[in-house]
Design an enzyme around this catalytic site. Structure first.
Site, mmCIF file in Angstrom:
data_model
loop_
_atom_site.group_PDB
_atom_site.id
_atom_site.type_symbol
_atom_site.label_atom_id
_atom_site.label_comp_id
_atom_site.label_asym_id
_atom_site.label_seq_id
_atom_site.Cartn_x
_atom_site.Cartn_y
_atom_site.Cartn_z
ATOM 1 N N GLU A 142 -34.758 24.034 -44.984
ATOM 2 C CA GLU A 142 -35.312 24.968 -45.979
ATOM 3 C C GLU A 142 -35.140 24.326 -47.349
ATOM 4 O OE1 GLU A 142 -32.998 28.606 -46.173
ATOM 5 O OE2 GLU A 142 -34.521 29.644 -47.345
ATOM 6 N N HIS A 202 -30.426 26.394 -39.602
ATOM 7 C CA HIS A 202 -31.084 25.543 -40.601
ATOM 8 C C HIS A 202 -30.118 25.200 -41.724
ATOM 9 C CE1 HIS A 202 -32.018 29.597 -42.362
ATOM 10 N NE2 HIS A 202 -31.827 28.981 -43.519
ATOM 11 N N HIS A 259 -27.102 26.207 -48.728
ATOM 12 C CA HIS A 259 -26.383 26.886 -47.643
ATOM 13 C C HIS A 259 -26.674 26.243 -46.295
ATOM 14 C CE1 HIS A 259 -30.220 29.236 -47.846
ATOM 15 N NE2 HIS A 259 -30.134 29.208 -46.530
#
Ligand code: CO
Length: 133
Positions: A129, A79, A7
């Site tokens: 991440e 992010h 994502h």
């Protein structure tokens, strides 16, 4: 080592407004809000054919995205998240190469899978991440 783009996360000042925009104007499939007190955020996921967009709104006093929204009041890309096969092996490899992992012990992420974050100054100014695939 890294796999799919899981994502892209966008910090927003108003989660419902952003979700409505994705649902009504962009015609996207939008999840219900999910509160993540451990991460200090409320999230809504936008499902796209090839990845997801994670909308993030601050939750609580010490939300890690509060400062970001002070600097970016209209919101912004916060992010990106890549999938990895083995998160512990990934953390070891990144640390062995001299880069900073913000939480060496993985936390449970929004999908109920372990996640770690890497220092943005070590990765082209981007908060990255990693999520266990
Ligand atoms: Co994320």
């Amino acid at each position: 080592m890294i796999g799919r783009l899981n994502h892209v996360a966008i910090a927003v000042p108003d989660l419902q407004t952003a979700a409505d925009q994705y649902r009504h104007t962009l015609g996207a499939e939008v999840s219900d809000p999910l509160t993540l007190p451990e991460h200090g955020v409320t999230t809504i996921f936008i499902k796209l054919p090839n990845t997801s967009i994670e909308l993030l709104e601050p939750l609580g006093e010490n939300s890690p995205i509060a400062g970001f929204l002070t600097k970016n009041p209209a919101g912004g890309v916060h992010h990106i998240c890549y999938e990895v096969e083995d998160i512990h092996a990934a953390v070891e490899r990144i640390a062995a190469d001299g880069y900073r992992v913000l939480n060496r012990t993985p936390k449970m992420g929004a999908h109920g899978k372990p996640v770690v974050f890497m220092h943005p100054k070590d990765f082209s100014g981007t908060l990255v991440e990693l999520e266990q695939a």
